[in-house]
Design a protein around this motif. Structure first.
Motif, mmCIF file in Angstrom:
data_model
loop_
_atom_site.group_PDB
_atom_site.id
_atom_site.type_symbol
_atom_site.label_atom_id
_atom_site.label_comp_id
_atom_site.label_asym_id
_atom_site.label_seq_id
_atom_site.Cartn_x
_atom_site.Cartn_y
_atom_site.Cartn_z
ATOM 1 N N ILE A 161 1.496 3.442 1.958
ATOM 2 C CA ILE A 161 2.383 2.225 2.104
ATOM 3 C C ILE A 161 3.761 2.694 2.234
ATOM 4 O O ILE A 161 4.336 3.546 1.226
ATOM 5 C CB ILE A 161 2.150 1.366 0.964
ATOM 6 N N ASP A 162 4.324 2.308 3.134
ATOM 7 C CA ASP A 162 6.086 2.371 3.126
ATOM 8 C C ASP A 162 6.899 1.774 2.221
ATOM 9 O O ASP A 162 7.197 0.649 2.372
ATOM 10 C CB ASP A 162 6.492 2.301 4.706
ATOM 11 N N ALA A 163 7.320 2.393 1.249
ATOM 12 C CA ALA A 163 8.255 1.538 0.333
ATOM 13 C C ALA A 163 9.537 1.000 0.985
ATOM 14 O O ALA A 163 9.793 -0.005 0.242
ATOM 15 C CB ALA A 163 8.674 2.639 -0.769
ATOM 16 N N THR A 164 9.943 1.315 1.980
ATOM 17 C CA THR A 164 10.865 0.700 2.740
ATOM 18 C C THR A 164 10.848 -0.721 3.167
ATOM 19 O O THR A 164 11.580 -1.633 3.244
ATOM 20 C CB THR A 164 11.646 1.459 3.510
ATOM 21 N N HIS A 198 9.694 6.344 -6.698
ATOM 22 C CA HIS A 198 9.394 5.307 -7.744
ATOM 23 C C HIS A 198 9.681 3.990 -7.279
ATOM 24 O O HIS A 198 10.809 3.522 -6.816
ATOM 25 C CB HIS A 198 10.225 5.524 -9.088
ATOM 26 N N ALA A 199 8.604 3.056 -7.189
ATOM 27 C CA ALA A 199 8.526 1.709 -6.558
ATOM 28 C C ALA A 199 7.673 0.889 -7.475
ATOM 29 O O ALA A 199 6.545 0.423 -7.084
ATOM 30 C CB ALA A 199 8.144 1.568 -5.258
ATOM 31 N N PRO A 200 8.222 0.480 -8.636
ATOM 32 C CA PRO A 200 7.338 -0.309 -9.496
ATOM 33 C C PRO A 200 7.072 -1.691 -8.894
ATOM 34 O O PRO A 200 5.951 -2.296 -9.303
ATOM 35 C CB PRO A 200 8.506 -0.570 -10.920
ATOM 36 N N ALA A 201 7.748 -2.353 -8.285
ATOM 37 C CA ALA A 201 7.659 -3.502 -7.559
ATOM 38 C C ALA A 201 6.444 -3.281 -6.807
ATOM 39 O O ALA A 201 5.513 -4.125 -6.735
ATOM 40 C CB ALA A 201 8.654 -4.219 -6.772
ATOM 41 N N VAL A 202 6.582 -2.466 -5.961
ATOM 42 C CA VAL A 202 5.206 -2.264 -4.971
ATOM 43 C C VAL A 202 4.096 -1.802 -5.681
ATOM 44 O O VAL A 202 2.986 -2.333 -5.396
ATOM 45 C CB VAL A 202 5.597 -1.031 -3.784
ATOM 46 N N GLU A 203 4.243 -1.036 -6.636
ATOM 47 C CA GLU A 203 3.030 -0.729 -7.504
ATOM 48 C C GLU A 203 2.569 -2.047 -8.157
ATOM 49 O O GLU A 203 1.251 -2.175 -8.078
ATOM 50 C CB GLU A 203 3.374 0.406 -8.695
ATOM 51 N N ALA A 204 3.162 -2.713 -8.618
ATOM 52 C CA ALA A 204 2.576 -4.223 -9.247
ATOM 53 C C ALA A 204 1.863 -4.968 -8.011
ATOM 54 O O ALA A 204 0.847 -5.427 -8.522
ATOM 55 C CB ALA A 204 3.885 -4.934 -9.763
ATOM 56 N N THR A 205 2.185 -4.982 -6.983
ATOM 57 C CA THR A 205 1.490 -5.776 -6.009
ATOM 58 C C THR A 205 0.297 -5.277 -5.627
ATOM 59 O O THR A 205 -0.838 -5.905 -5.465
ATOM 60 C CB THR A 205 2.430 -5.945 -4.852
ATOM 61 N N VAL A 206 0.400 -3.744 -5.479
ATOM 62 C CA VAL A 206 -1.019 -3.057 -4.950
ATOM 63 C C VAL A 206 -2.140 -3.202 -6.276
ATOM 64 O O VAL A 206 -3.253 -3.484 -5.965
ATOM 65 C CB VAL A 206 -0.419 -1.595 -5.062
ATOM 66 N N GLN A 207 -1.587 -3.044 -7.174
ATOM 67 C CA GLN A 207 -2.500 -3.197 -8.585
ATOM 68 C C GLN A 207 -3.341 -4.400 -8.666
ATOM 69 O O GLN A 207 -4.155 -4.842 -9.215
ATOM 70 C CB GLN A 207 -1.831 -2.656 -9.708
ATOM 71 N N ALA A 212 -7.182 1.769 -7.280
ATOM 72 C CA ALA A 212 -7.081 3.309 -6.943
ATOM 73 C C ALA A 212 -5.988 3.765 -7.377
ATOM 74 O O ALA A 212 -4.811 3.046 -7.739
ATOM 75 C CB ALA A 212 -6.847 3.151 -5.296
ATOM 76 N N PRO A 213 -5.829 5.065 -7.601
ATOM 77 C CA PRO A 213 -4.769 5.905 -8.358
ATOM 78 C C PRO A 213 -3.655 5.780 -7.168
ATOM 79 O O PRO A 213 -3.966 5.694 -5.787
ATOM 80 C CB PRO A 213 -5.361 7.171 -8.513
ATOM 81 N N ILE A 214 -2.439 5.495 -7.608
ATOM 82 C CA ILE A 214 -1.194 5.559 -6.679
ATOM 83 C C ILE A 214 -0.400 6.884 -6.820
ATOM 84 O O ILE A 214 -0.375 7.395 -8.000
ATOM 85 C CB ILE A 214 -0.429 4.459 -7.120
ATOM 86 N N PHE A 215 -0.020 7.276 -5.669
ATOM 87 C CA PHE A 215 0.816 8.657 -5.632
ATOM 88 C C PHE A 215 1.962 8.159 -4.656
ATOM 89 O O PHE A 215 2.008 7.149 -4.180
ATOM 90 C CB PHE A 215 -0.145 9.887 -5.076
ATOM 91 N N TYR A 216 2.889 9.180 -4.855
ATOM 92 C CA TYR A 216 4.062 9.002 -4.050
ATOM 93 C C TYR A 216 4.268 10.196 -3.298
ATOM 94 O O TYR A 216 3.903 11.459 -3.516
ATOM 95 C CB TYR A 216 5.325 9.035 -5.199
ATOM 96 N N ALA A 217 5.003 10.002 -2.144
ATOM 97 C CA ALA A 217 5.324 11.017 -1.083
ATOM 98 C C ALA A 217 6.511 10.885 -0.433
ATOM 99 O O ALA A 217 6.942 9.754 -0.225
ATOM 100 C CB ALA A 217 4.183 11.018 -0.134
#
Length: 267
Positions: A161-164, A198-207, A212-217
């Motif tokens: 998922i592209d954070a931008t 770090h993208a808490p808003a994206v994490e909240a939507t995904v969750q 699934a566990p969430i990682f960053y790249a």
């Protein structure tokens, strides 16, 4: 894809129709009406929810390299976007094996970067290429852009998922950039948010849709390749603070320009 609101409204009925097709197709595979084909080896799929670049090709390369480093015999199964391959050409050891074929940029890049470390099968029938690669001793497969390729069974689904621009405006094609509704994230085993730390808003939507566990790249500047007969420096640190003209042809060009700035160059 920045559509005018009136155009999005016009395309909304088509997006509903597309969503219906996507949901029915996924349901058919989930309940067994449509059967997946399974390779003997382990299959790791790398895909996304949206059209455009999320960093799939570098992630495929990174996973293939990690598998090779752990002693596995690795194969990559790619459709080859806007490329073609003869039906009788078989899997590619590397792109140089078949110069007469027209292959996608992604396949050329993977072949150049990985070389002998991975065999590459290119074509729409990725199961057939996988079977051929198994005959050559391949035991682990990386399925490139495979989240929607439900015909082939996989052991792990990695979704980027592209954070931008994470969810393509929240609408499916053609009114937005989503290839599937967000509920499809329930199929994911691993989610990687790219181009962010770090993208808490994206994490909240995904969750809300996935456990699934969430990682960053993030992308890193690996090297600077200098054209012949030029006097520009080749070391990455020598480009810090330099004024540059940049161009690219990737799925998310804005992210590339942001990377260039992040690496210390002035556009």
């Amino acid at each position: 894809m920045n559509l005018h609101p009136s155009l999005r409204a016009l395309l909304w009925p088509f997006a509903l129709f597309f969503e219906g097709i996507v949901r029915v197709r996924a349901l058919c595979y989930r309940v067994g009406i449509c059967r997946q084909k399974r390779l003997k080896g382990v299959v790791l799929s790398v895909g996304n929810l949206t059209v455009g670049g999320t960093g799939k090709t570098p992630m495929v390369q990174w996973i293939a390299q990690r598998l090779f480093d752990s002693g596995k015999r690795v194969g990559i199964l790619s459709r080859g976007y806007r490329g073609s391959v003869r039906a009788d050409s078989g899997p590619l050891q590397k792109t140089g094996d078949a110069p007469q074929l027209r292959l996608s940029d992604e396949v050329w890049l993977l072949g150049e970067r990985l070389g002998e470390k991975a065999r590459i099968g290119v074509g729409s029938d990725r199961y057939a290429h996988g079977v051929a690669l198994e005959g050559m001793g391949i035991e682990c497969f990386v399925l490139d852009d495979g989240f929607q390729h439900l015909q082939l069974a996989r052991d792990v689904d990695v979704v980027l998922i592209d954070a931008t621009n994470p969810f393509g405006g929240g609408r499916l094609l053609p009114a937005g950039r989503l290839r599937e509704p967000l509920s499809a994230l329930a199929r994911a085993d691993v989610i990687v948010i790219t181009r962010s730390e770090h993208a808490p808003a994206v994490e909240a939507t995904v969750q809300r849709h996935s456990q699934a566990p969430i990682f960053y790249a993030q992308t890193q500047l690996d090297e600077v390749r200098v054209a012949e007969n030029t006097s520009v420096p080749g070391a990455p640190d020598q480009w810090l603070g330099r004024k540059v003209f940049a161009f690219c042809a990737i799925g998310n060009p804005a992210a590339f320009f942001e990377d260039v700035r992040h690496w210390g160059m002035e556009l």
